[in-house]
Design a protein around this motif. Sequence first.
Motif, PDB file in Angstrom:
ATOM      1  N   GLU A  43       0.837  -1.213   0.000  1.00 40.80           N
ATOM      2  CA  GLU A  43       0.000   0.000   0.000  1.00 40.80           C
ATOM      3  C   GLU A  43       0.862   1.249   0.000  1.00 40.80           C
ATOM      4  OE1 GLU A  43      -3.515   0.482   0.936  1.00 40.80           O
ATOM      5  OE2 GLU A  43      -4.147  -1.561   1.466  1.00 40.80           O
ATOM      6  N   ALA A  44       1.900   1.247   0.834  1.00 40.45           N
ATOM      7  CA  ALA A  44       2.722   2.449   0.962  1.00 40.45           C
ATOM      8  C   ALA A  44       3.469   2.746  -0.338  1.00 40.45           C
ATOM      9  CB  ALA A  44       3.698   2.304   2.124  1.00 40.45           C
ATOM     10  N   ILE A  45       3.909   1.716  -1.016  1.00 39.14           N
ATOM     11  CA  ILE A  45       4.593   1.945  -2.296  1.00 39.14           C
ATOM     12  C   ILE A  45       3.593   2.434  -3.334  1.00 39.14           C
ATOM     13  CG2 ILE A  45       5.832   0.846  -4.200  1.00 39.14           C
ATOM     14  CD1 ILE A  45       6.984  -1.140  -2.139  1.00 39.14           C
ATOM     15  N   ALA A  55      12.373   4.516   0.755  1.00 44.32           N
ATOM     16  CA  ALA A  55      13.732   4.130   0.363  1.00 44.32           C
ATOM     17  C   ALA A  55      13.713   3.452  -1.012  1.00 44.32           C
ATOM     18  CB  ALA A  55      14.341   3.213   1.412  1.00 44.32           C
ATOM     19  N   ILE A  56      12.725   2.592  -1.224  1.00 44.68           N
ATOM     20  CA  ILE A  56      12.653   1.882  -2.501  1.00 44.68           C
ATOM     21  C   ILE A  56      12.404   2.853  -3.642  1.00 44.68           C
ATOM     22  CG2 ILE A  56      11.177   0.303  -3.832  1.00 44.68           C
ATOM     23  CD1 ILE A  56      11.001  -1.435  -1.329  1.00 44.68           C
ATOM     24  N   LEU A  57      11.582   3.861  -3.384  1.00 42.37           N
ATOM     25  CA  LEU A  57      11.265   4.817  -4.439  1.00 42.37           C
ATOM     26  C   LEU A  57      12.351   5.880  -4.580  1.00 42.37           C
ATOM     27  CD1 LEU A  57       7.460   5.119  -3.690  1.00 42.37           C
ATOM     28  CD2 LEU A  57       8.539   3.884  -5.570  1.00 42.37           C
ATOM     29  N   GLY A  58      13.353   5.808  -3.712  1.00 42.37           N
ATOM     30  CA  GLY A  58      14.479   6.723  -3.830  1.00 42.37           C
ATOM     31  C   GLY A  58      14.184   8.097  -3.256  1.00 42.37           C
ATOM     32  N   ILE A 115       5.374   1.031 -10.554  1.00 42.76           N
ATOM     33  CA  ILE A 115       6.427   0.080 -10.201  1.00 42.76           C
ATOM     34  C   ILE A 115       5.799  -1.301  -9.962  1.00 42.76           C
ATOM     35  CG2 ILE A 115       6.362   0.668  -7.738  1.00 42.76           C
ATOM     36  CD1 ILE A 115       9.371   0.315  -7.664  1.00 42.76           C
ATOM     37  N   PRO A 116       6.341  -2.324 -10.602  1.00 42.91           N
ATOM     38  CA  PRO A 116       5.736  -3.656 -10.435  1.00 42.91           C
ATOM     39  C   PRO A 116       5.909  -4.167  -8.989  1.00 42.91           C
ATOM     40  CG  PRO A 116       7.256  -3.609 -12.304  1.00 42.91           C
ATOM     41  CD  PRO A 116       7.466  -2.349 -11.549  1.00 42.91           C
ATOM     42  N   GLY A 160      -3.026  -3.103  -7.991  1.00 38.53           N
ATOM     43  CA  GLY A 160      -2.265  -3.374  -9.201  1.00 38.53           C
ATOM     44  C   GLY A 160      -1.005  -4.163  -8.892  1.00 38.53           C
ATOM     45  N   ALA A 161      -1.152  -5.147  -8.042  1.00 44.96           N
ATOM     46  CA  ALA A 161       0.000  -5.973  -7.667  1.00 44.96           C
ATOM     47  C   ALA A 161      -0.269  -7.405  -8.105  1.00 44.96           C
ATOM     48  CB  ALA A 161       0.228  -5.916  -6.164  1.00 44.96           C
ATOM     49  N   ARG A 162       0.796  -8.163  -8.205  1.00 40.43           N
ATOM     50  CA  ARG A 162       0.638  -9.581  -8.515  1.00 40.43           C
ATOM     51  C   ARG A 162       0.730 -10.349  -7.211  1.00 40.43           C
ATOM     52  NH1 ARG A 162       4.623 -13.620 -11.673  1.00 40.43           N
ATOM     53  NH2 ARG A 162       6.212 -12.202 -10.863  1.00 40.43           N
TER      54      ARG A 162
END
Lengths: 393, 444
Positions: free
Chosen positions: B99-101, B381-384, B108-109, B152-154
């Motif tokens: 959710e946060a991403i 952090a993942i999204l920079g 982003i996949p 929109g996630a797998r």
Amino acid sequence: MASAPALRLVEAPIGAASAVGPDWTDEAVLARTTAIAEGPLSTAATSIDHGDYPLDIMGQLGAAGALGVHLDRHGGRFGLSLAAMQAASRACGATGFLMWCHDVCGLYLEQSGNPALTGAVLDDHLTGRTFGGTALSNPMKAFAGIEPILLRARRVPGGYRVSGMLPWVSHIGPGQYCGAIAGVVGAGEAISHEIMFLLACDRAELRPCPQFSGMEGTSTWGLRLDEYFVGQDDLIADPARPFIGRIRAAFILLQCGMGLGVTEGSLDSMHAVEEPLGHVNQFLHDRPDAIAAELAELRARVIRLAETPFEGATDYLIDVLDARAQVAELALRASQSALLHQGARGYLMSAAPQRRIREAHFVAIVTPAIKHLRWEMARLSQDILPAATGGRA
Amino acid sequence: MSAPEPTDGLGSWKQFLCRACGLIYDEGEGDPDGGLPPGTRFADIPDDWACPICGVTKADFEPYQRRTRVAAAPVAIAPQRRPGVVIVGAGLAGWSTAEAIRAEDATIPITLVTACDGDLYHKPELSIALGRGLSPADLRRETGVEAASRLGARLMSETFAIGLSPERHSLRTTRGTLPYTHLVLAHGARPALPACLDPSLCWRVNDLAAWSGLHAELAQKPRNVAIIGAGLVGCELAEDLARAGHTVTLIGAEARPLPELLPEQAARRLLAGLGGLGVSFLGGTLVNGLARRKEGDIALALADGTSLVAETVIAATGLATPSRLVRGAGIAFDKGIAVDPATLRTSAPDIFALGDCISIAGSPCRYIEPVARQAQVIARAILGWESPGYAHAAPVIRLKTRSAPIELHGVPVAGAPWHVTEESERRLAMEQRQGGEVVAWLAA
Ligand SMILES: Cc1cc2nc3c(=O)[nH]c(=O)nc-3n(C[C@H](O)[C@H](O)[C@H](O)COP(=O)(O)OP(=O)(O)OC[C@H]3O[C@@H](n4cnc5c(N)ncnc54)[C@H](O)[C@@H]3O)c2cc1C
């Protein structure tokens, strides 16, 4: 060239061993196996693929120690055994498979603790003077709950009578033998337990198999038993399940040698064309560097696991299944990539890359196949709960 | 069930989050069981109303904003060019990270790999649900498939993460090998069952699937239940089962329940509360083994040589983070996956971890409250993006035993003395000091 194996060096044991293997140090076994692989085995690889059963080469490998060093009586050197199987499989995947069949049969004999099987029978076997394989594909799947067991045994005075048909068993033939398992049928046709025994092919019917797409030289037959007598001297384990539980990880781990070798052979094919074709091959996936790095890491993991092949922890077994599955996946990718690297020359009927693709397919489908490995890892990862209506039984 | 759109001119219904247990109070739905009809504005909730799950009052709630949803990219059918983020585990920690991403980045996949079915539920409810007559279906808030398509996630459900190669950024699972750009480990912890307790004879309540099995067993008729372990979960389950009409024996290894957390006076209040509901407590008792009797019930062999018989046995003997996956990959592990306390990075590149599976400075912290903050930090952090980082603070612990609710702040030092600051029939307050500082305090 052959990657340096990360092996613990063990002195050749004395005593019984010295009678059969005068010089079975790690270095000697590996050097002689590599020489056989790079010499006669490389030459014979195509004809073995098409149906020549290389018993002469198997005999040479046995004399070199490549078929006996994993046994307790020769130091329990599973890492060395795997390295030898890898070296052979690098030249010929079918021969690597024969070595595995032979190795596990030796393991059954030794672990049986049955004096009738652990003496001369075993010494002849482990030095490659006699040959035999394993008919455990069906029972392994049966024990994992994937399919029913095919051979049925009935108790009779002095032993059992076994009947049934196994579809394909490799590395057997007239005068040969294999380890087999049958379900013991008691009252009401229910299976009370299973027995494991050494099956002599001469007392069974060997039926030809349909043609396979590769690895035809593995002497694979259908086996039919009709009231086949199993006496005390033939018994490997009764009951069989605890025995299988004990050797299962070792059985599966040993198979890794085949896939590692097929991968290494595929790397050879990629490197062979790097100079003339590297400028276009750079656009391919799974380049030799990537495959080599994964191979090195995976091989190191396999060799580490080989230090404790009889460890009983579930986590260890999952590690082994995981490594074995990764070996199969890597062999598939590496062989595919090798053919793409070589292009048309790899597609020639005599070319190693197309043969290796079929060998890699075999690594991926032989029991335990990738799908069985995943099924089993999922089963072992699950929590065991009480069998109430809503829980997992 | 929920009230129609509001007509009071105060805007749409709002939601409020319980900081303690994560329950969301929705004005439109109210809390009918707690006396709040649908359409009760938060401001109109009386001060003595209690959170239906953990019992805190409205002062511990904060406004909850469902973030404006970024239009999710349709789930890509074609293979992804970028491997994207792979999340292991679809519990609160896994879904919160997804959710946060997704709230910040629509494209982003994201792949969730999870051993369970991925359905969303609120785990703290598992220890209060039987007493409220709730069924597994009542606890399920959204199916995993629905949540995945919303985000929109797998979702790869019933799939176990098995092996990990950090250098190659690849995760091996029981449904194949996945490449990742970032990996988030959110696989939780598993019940730590002593080897002497046969897992096929005792239930452990740490996920909805296991609870559903227990629920089915207990739904048939009132049963005689033994609960092994008198920690938070054991005490809460003891109360819950007693409320549901079962006969409960709570077995603790020490003389009193929650010995590491609670001083004696507080433990006595807890026992009095449980006792009032009919729970019998057997302290200082170790169970050595379980055996099915021919009558069908289960004998518990006790260390003193005696035994006890129960129809249903539950083991609440604590949790442990499985280490095989991370140790095999050479990732630091210290009672949990060791993470940097500010960035939640593991010792391997591009691998983060959060929730029940982690440890910070060697201590796991297995509560709801930190999870959302951890997920935020990891997502940024993942999204920079810049992020203030995660600041770990011991969450307030609330024992959801309504018969004797206990609220504990700070980090008590086991064995150190506690001082009573208030004691009456209705309320006990105590604190623990170290060098003049209050390190922990509680109210019972
Ligand atoms: C009965 C009970 C009551 C509680 N009450 C409270 C409370 O009142 N307040 C509070 O703050 N906290 C409470 N907690 C703790 C809280 O619920 C947990 O801290 C929180 O739910 C942990 O979330 P998680 O996502 O980290 O782990 P989990 O919810 O355990 O999720 C782990 C996920 O990982 C998956 N998984 C596991 N292994 C693998 C694998 N190898 N491969 C792939 N997937 C895997 C699982 O299927 C699952 O989806 C309670 C816990 C319990 C059991």
